[in-house]
Design a protein around this motif. Structure first.
Motif, mmCIF file in Angstrom:
data_model
loop_
_atom_site.group_PDB
_atom_site.id
_atom_site.type_symbol
_atom_site.label_atom_id
_atom_site.label_comp_id
_atom_site.label_asym_id
_atom_site.label_seq_id
_atom_site.Cartn_x
_atom_site.Cartn_y
_atom_site.Cartn_z
ATOM 1 N N PRO A 178 0.839 -1.205 0.000
ATOM 2 C CA PRO A 178 0.000 0.000 0.000
ATOM 3 C C PRO A 178 0.867 1.245 0.000
ATOM 4 N N PHE A 179 0.218 2.390 -0.216
ATOM 5 C CA PHE A 179 0.970 3.642 -0.253
ATOM 6 C C PHE A 179 0.079 4.795 0.174
ATOM 7 N N LEU A 180 0.641 5.718 0.963
ATOM 8 C CA LEU A 180 -0.053 6.955 1.333
ATOM 9 C C LEU A 180 0.949 8.095 1.263
ATOM 10 N N VAL A 181 0.540 9.182 0.642
ATOM 11 C CA VAL A 181 1.411 10.336 0.428
ATOM 12 C C VAL A 181 1.653 11.090 1.735
ATOM 13 N N GLU A 182 2.795 11.802 1.795
ATOM 14 C CA GLU A 182 3.144 12.649 2.933
ATOM 15 C C GLU A 182 3.461 14.062 2.459
ATOM 16 N N PRO A 183 3.256 15.090 3.293
ATOM 17 C CA PRO A 183 3.714 16.438 2.939
ATOM 18 C C PRO A 183 5.212 16.420 2.663
ATOM 19 N N ASP A 184 5.656 17.197 1.664
ATOM 20 C CA ASP A 184 7.051 17.096 1.232
ATOM 21 C C ASP A 184 7.430 18.366 0.470
ATOM 22 N N GLY A 185 7.863 19.392 1.212
ATOM 23 C CA GLY A 185 8.234 20.656 0.581
ATOM 24 C C GLY A 185 9.357 20.534 -0.426
ATOM 25 N N PRO A 186 10.460 19.824 -0.116
ATOM 26 C CA PRO A 186 11.535 19.695 -1.101
ATOM 27 C C PRO A 186 11.085 19.022 -2.399
ATOM 28 N N ALA A 187 10.235 18.001 -2.303
ATOM 29 C CA ALA A 187 9.738 17.359 -3.525
ATOM 30 C C ALA A 187 8.874 18.326 -4.323
ATOM 31 N N LEU A 188 8.068 19.145 -3.640
ATOM 32 C CA LEU A 188 7.265 20.141 -4.347
ATOM 33 C C LEU A 188 8.148 21.153 -5.067
ATOM 34 N N ALA A 189 9.278 21.501 -4.473
ATOM 35 C CA ALA A 189 10.199 22.425 -5.136
ATOM 36 C C ALA A 189 10.748 21.799 -6.422
ATOM 37 N N GLU A 190 11.069 20.504 -6.383
ATOM 38 C CA GLU A 190 11.563 19.827 -7.574
ATOM 39 C C GLU A 190 10.460 19.711 -8.627
ATOM 40 N N ILE A 191 9.244 19.424 -8.202
ATOM 41 C CA ILE A 191 8.125 19.335 -9.148
ATOM 42 C C ILE A 191 7.869 20.687 -9.800
ATOM 43 N N ALA A 192 7.947 21.759 -9.021
ATOM 44 C CA ALA A 192 7.780 23.102 -9.591
ATOM 45 C C ALA A 192 8.848 23.372 -10.633
ATOM 46 N N ARG A 193 10.081 22.913 -10.367
ATOM 47 C CA ARG A 193 11.164 23.110 -11.334
ATOM 48 C C ARG A 193 10.852 22.377 -12.640
ATOM 49 N N LEU A 194 10.347 21.161 -12.538
ATOM 50 C CA LEU A 194 10.017 20.383 -13.736
ATOM 51 C C LEU A 194 8.877 21.037 -14.526
ATOM 52 N N ILE A 195 7.905 21.590 -13.806
ATOM 53 C CA ILE A 195 6.790 22.273 -14.483
ATOM 54 C C ILE A 195 7.292 23.525 -15.197
ATOM 55 N N ASP A 196 8.094 24.333 -14.504
ATOM 56 C CA ASP A 196 8.594 25.569 -15.111
ATOM 57 C C ASP A 196 9.552 25.296 -16.266
ATOM 58 N N ALA A 197 10.188 24.123 -16.256
ATOM 59 C CA ALA A 197 11.083 23.743 -17.349
ATOM 60 C C ALA A 197 10.328 23.156 -18.535
ATOM 61 N N GLY A 198 9.027 22.977 -18.404
ATOM 62 C CA GLY A 198 8.226 22.423 -19.489
ATOM 63 C C GLY A 198 8.273 20.912 -19.579
#
Length: 313
Positions: free
Chosen positions: A258-278
């Protein structure tokens, strides 16, 4: 401040606009003025008395974990953010965050600066769904280039991020979805797409290293095991993994967890980078104003949306 509250468990009609006290940030917390809030299937389940209702307890409470907004104030000890910063996050999950409201407070490190190449509405569609996909692919396991990954419900909120992240990590990506969504899924990175309404996916897919099961019922889990190679892994996201699936996996030299997500600010920063990079695109199906939260829930309950549904606050 305005918020969407519910006084009892039930259908979408229990969601009501109310005036509630505005929270104040404690030390290490920030106060965020919410511009937009994302909806997720767990919101619907919790509203009905399932999902995270066991964590939140009996109503009244305020639903919502996905937010995008602007830092209004910071508590003592906050050094990473300042008033005026545009942020997004999935604070407190699975405890109450109260995202369907004009303001939320949470520890500063549960937020990250939002991707500025997209709108607040699109940013609010990201945190829970994208973190679920990212953590499943990089924390629950580690996807390696060349591996074959099967993603069920690939066109949904979590699914469309999982397709893109798996492709970014070098995998051969296979998704299940209705035929009308196939062209779009290929455009965001799927190598193969299977119409589960036309064929049995286990007859069309073989030699898979990893299954991301975003359907989560026992039948889908058991059938998914047939697609896995020996040593393969099934990650069941929505409702855990049935004991029968774990047992069947073990008998065949495979694994199911099974899997359940956790809050993760550093991962969100990396995801934002991927989004802004297209590299990653965000799909928003519909946007509703806060006072139409019930209508937004009904749209989500159809299970036919492409991407995410968002509330503007």
């Amino acid at each position: 401040m305005r918020a969407i509250t519910q006084q009892r468990f039930g259908g979408a009609e229990v969601l009501q606009v109310a005036e509630v006290p505005r929270p104040e940030p404690l030390p290490t917390e920030v106060l965020v003025r919410v511009v937009a809030a994302g909806l997720n299937p767990v919101d619907v389940k919790t509203r009905e008395g399932g999902g995270m209702a066991g964590v939140l307890g009996e109503p009244p409470f305020v639903l919502g974990w996905d937010v995008s907004g602007v830092v209004e104030a910071v508590g003592f000890g906050v050094h990473t953010l300042r008033p005026g910063d545009e942020v997004y996050g999935m604070p407190w999950f699975p405890r109450q965050a109260g995202g369907y409201a004009e303001y939320v407070t949470a520890p500063s490190r549960q937020f990250a600066r939002r991707p500025l190449s997209i709108s607040h509405e699109a940013s609010a569609a990201v945190p829970l769904a994208a973190l679920t996909a990212w953590q499943a692919l990089t924390a629950a396991t580690t996807v390696k280039p060349g591996q074959r990954v099967l993603i069920h419900a690939a066109a949904g909120g979590v699914g469309h991020f999982a397709v893109q992240f798996a492709k970014h990590l070098g995998a051969h990506v296979i998704g299940t979805a209705r035929s009308g969504k196939h062209a779009w899924l290929r455009s965001i990175g799927a190598d193969e797409v299977v119409d589960y309404t036309a064929v049995r996916f286990e007859d069309a897919v073989r030699d898979v290293d990893l299954v991301i099961d975003l359907v989560g019922d026992e039948e889908t889990g058991l059938r998914s095991l047939e697609t896995l190679t020996p040593g393969g892994l099934l990650i069941a996201v929505p409702s855990g993994v049935a004991g029968s699936v774990v047992a069947a996996a073990g008998r065949s030299g495979k694994s199911a967890i099974p899997f359940l997500v956790e809050p993760d600010g550093p991962a969100l920063a990396e995801i934002a980078r991927l989004i802004d990079a297209g590299v990653v695109r965000v799909e928003v199906a519909e946007v509703y104003p806060l006072d139409r939260a019930g209508e937004a829930h009904r749209a989500l309950e159809t299970g036919r949306t492409r991407g995410k549904i968002v509330l503007t606050v």
